[in-house]
Design an enzyme around this catalytic site. Structure first.
Site, PDB file in Angstrom:
ATOM      1  N   ASP A   1     -20.077 -22.673 -25.047  1.00 27.91           N
ATOM      2  CA  ASP A   1     -20.091 -23.983 -25.850  1.00 27.91           C
ATOM      3  C   ASP A   1     -21.571 -24.470 -25.102  1.00 27.91           C
ATOM      4  OD1 ASP A   1     -18.072 -25.996 -27.553  1.00 27.91           O
ATOM      5  OD2 ASP A   1     -19.844 -26.938 -26.537  1.00 27.91           O
TER       6      ASP A   1
ATOM      7  N   HIS B   1     -13.271 -21.811 -34.936  1.00 27.04           N
ATOM      8  CA  HIS B   1     -13.493 -21.458 -33.675  1.00 27.04           C
ATOM      9  C   HIS B   1     -12.410 -21.837 -32.827  1.00 27.04           C
ATOM     10  CE1 HIS B   1     -15.274 -25.571 -34.636  1.00 27.04           C
ATOM     11  NE2 HIS B   1     -14.983 -25.764 -33.364  1.00 27.04           N
ATOM     12  N   LEU B   2     -12.200 -20.870 -32.019  1.00 28.91           N
ATOM     13  CA  LEU B   2     -11.115 -21.208 -30.840  1.00 28.91           C
ATOM     14  C   LEU B   2     -12.029 -21.667 -29.447  1.00 28.91           C
ATOM     15  CD1 LEU B   2      -8.217 -20.812 -29.869  1.00 28.91           C
ATOM     16  CD2 LEU B   2      -8.814 -18.522 -29.314  1.00 28.91           C
ATOM     17  N   HIS B   3     -11.464 -22.840 -28.894  1.00 27.34           N
ATOM     18  CA  HIS B   3     -12.151 -23.237 -27.705  1.00 27.34           C
ATOM     19  C   HIS B   3     -11.430 -22.617 -26.673  1.00 27.34           C
ATOM     20  CE1 HIS B   3     -14.412 -26.917 -29.261  1.00 27.34           C
ATOM     21  NE2 HIS B   3     -13.610 -26.621 -30.273  1.00 27.34           N
TER      22      HIS B   3
ATOM     23  N   ASN C   1      -9.357 -27.203 -32.893  1.00 25.95           N
ATOM     24  CA  ASN C   1      -9.674 -28.579 -33.736  1.00 25.95           C
ATOM     25  C   ASN C   1      -9.714 -28.301 -35.428  1.00 25.95           C
ATOM     26  OD1 ASN C   1      -9.481 -30.203 -31.328  1.00 25.95           O
ATOM     27  ND2 ASN C   1     -11.898 -29.691 -31.022  1.00 25.95           N
TER      28      ASN C   1
HETATM   29  P1  5GP Z   1     -15.256 -28.793 -32.598  1.00 25.63           P
HETATM   30  O1  5GP Z   1     -15.818 -30.126 -32.297  1.00 25.63           O
HETATM   31  O2  5GP Z   1     -15.476 -28.584 -34.088  1.00 25.63           O
HETATM   32  O3  5GP Z   1     -14.092 -28.339 -32.255  1.00 25.63           O
HETATM   33  O4  5GP Z   1     -16.297 -27.836 -31.765  1.00 25.63           O
HETATM   34  C1  5GP Z   1     -17.376 -27.727 -31.991  1.00 25.63           C
HETATM   35  C2  5GP Z   1     -18.192 -27.084 -30.757  1.00 25.63           C
HETATM   36  O5  5GP Z   1     -19.378 -26.697 -30.807  1.00 25.63           O
HETATM   37  C3  5GP Z   1     -18.541 -28.346 -29.924  1.00 25.63           C
HETATM   38  O6  5GP Z   1     -17.863 -28.086 -28.566  1.00 25.63           O
HETATM   39  C4  5GP Z   1     -19.855 -28.412 -29.610  1.00 25.63           C
HETATM   40  O7  5GP Z   1     -20.456 -28.372 -28.444  1.00 25.63           O
HETATM   41  C5  5GP Z   1     -20.280 -26.746 -29.987  1.00 25.63           C
HETATM   42  N1  5GP Z   1     -21.732 -26.598 -30.579  1.00 25.63           N
HETATM   43  C6  5GP Z   1     -22.153 -27.323 -31.213  1.00 25.63           C
HETATM   44  N2  5GP Z   1     -23.374 -26.796 -31.721  1.00 25.63           N
HETATM   45  C7  5GP Z   1     -23.680 -25.746 -30.756  1.00 25.63           C
HETATM   46  C8  5GP Z   1     -24.573 -24.606 -30.751  1.00 25.63           C
HETATM   47  O8  5GP Z   1     -25.571 -24.631 -31.463  1.00 25.63           O
HETATM   48  N3  5GP Z   1     -24.398 -23.815 -29.778  1.00 25.63           N
HETATM   49  C9  5GP Z   1     -23.312 -23.651 -29.142  1.00 25.63           C
HETATM   50  N4  5GP Z   1     -23.267 -22.754 -28.286  1.00 25.63           N
HETATM   51  N5  5GP Z   1     -22.260 -24.570 -29.146  1.00 25.63           N
HETATM   52  C10 5GP Z   1     -22.509 -25.654 -29.989  1.00 25.63           C
END
Ligand code: 5GP
Ligand code: ZN
Length: 116
Positions: free
Chosen positions: A33, A102-104, A89
């Site tokens: 991330d 996506h899976l964190h 999320n």
């Molecule tokens: P969400 O908030 O949708 O569950 O998670 C999206 C995640 O994507 C966030 O944790 C954010 O930091 C990550 N993210 C957003 N843009 C990029 C990117 O360009 N590259 C990477 N590696 N992560 C990203």
């Protein structure tokens, strides 16, 4: 494979935006991330475009099982022997900011509950 040219994670999956590829197979890709919330913070995505968990049906059960199993595999690869957290999320109230499933994988520190 279905991809969306406007989607950030589709561009990452295709290689148009380069990332460190921590794990990869035909269906999935794992990469760090960009804004880590823990010492280990990895995102695992399907290579095909899926908008969110709410966009899946029983047809995606195999993919979703593979996603979860890969979360455990990457956690092991990252040495998270003391535990970790997997998070998906979903939608506005779920705090989803990138509209590609996506899976964190979060680890390397003690997680608290409830999340914010
Ligand atoms: P969400 O908030 O949708 O569950 O998670 C999206 C995640 O994507 C966030 O944790 C954010 O930091 C990550 N993210 C957003 N843009 C990029 C990117 O360009 N590259 C990477 N590696 N992560 C990203
Ligand atoms: Zn996408």
């Amino acid at each position: 494979m279905a991809t969306n040219s406007d989607c950030l994670f589709c561009k990452i999956a295709s290689g148009a935006i380069p990332v460190t590829r921590l794990f990869e197979d035909e269906q999935l890709l794992a990469f760090p991330d960009i804004n880590p919330q823990a010492p280990v913070h990895v995102l695992i995505i399907p290579k095909q475009h899926v908008g969110s968990l709410a966009h899946t049906t029983a047809n995606e059960a195999g993919l979703l099982g593979h996603l979860l199993a890969s979360g455990a595999e990457v956690a092991q690869q990252q040495g998270l022997v003391k535990g970790y957290r997997l998070v998906i999320n979903t939608g506005h109230d779920g705090g989803q900011t990138v509209d590609h499933l996506h899976l964190h994988l979060l680890g390397g520190r003690h997680m608290t509950w409830p999340p914010g």
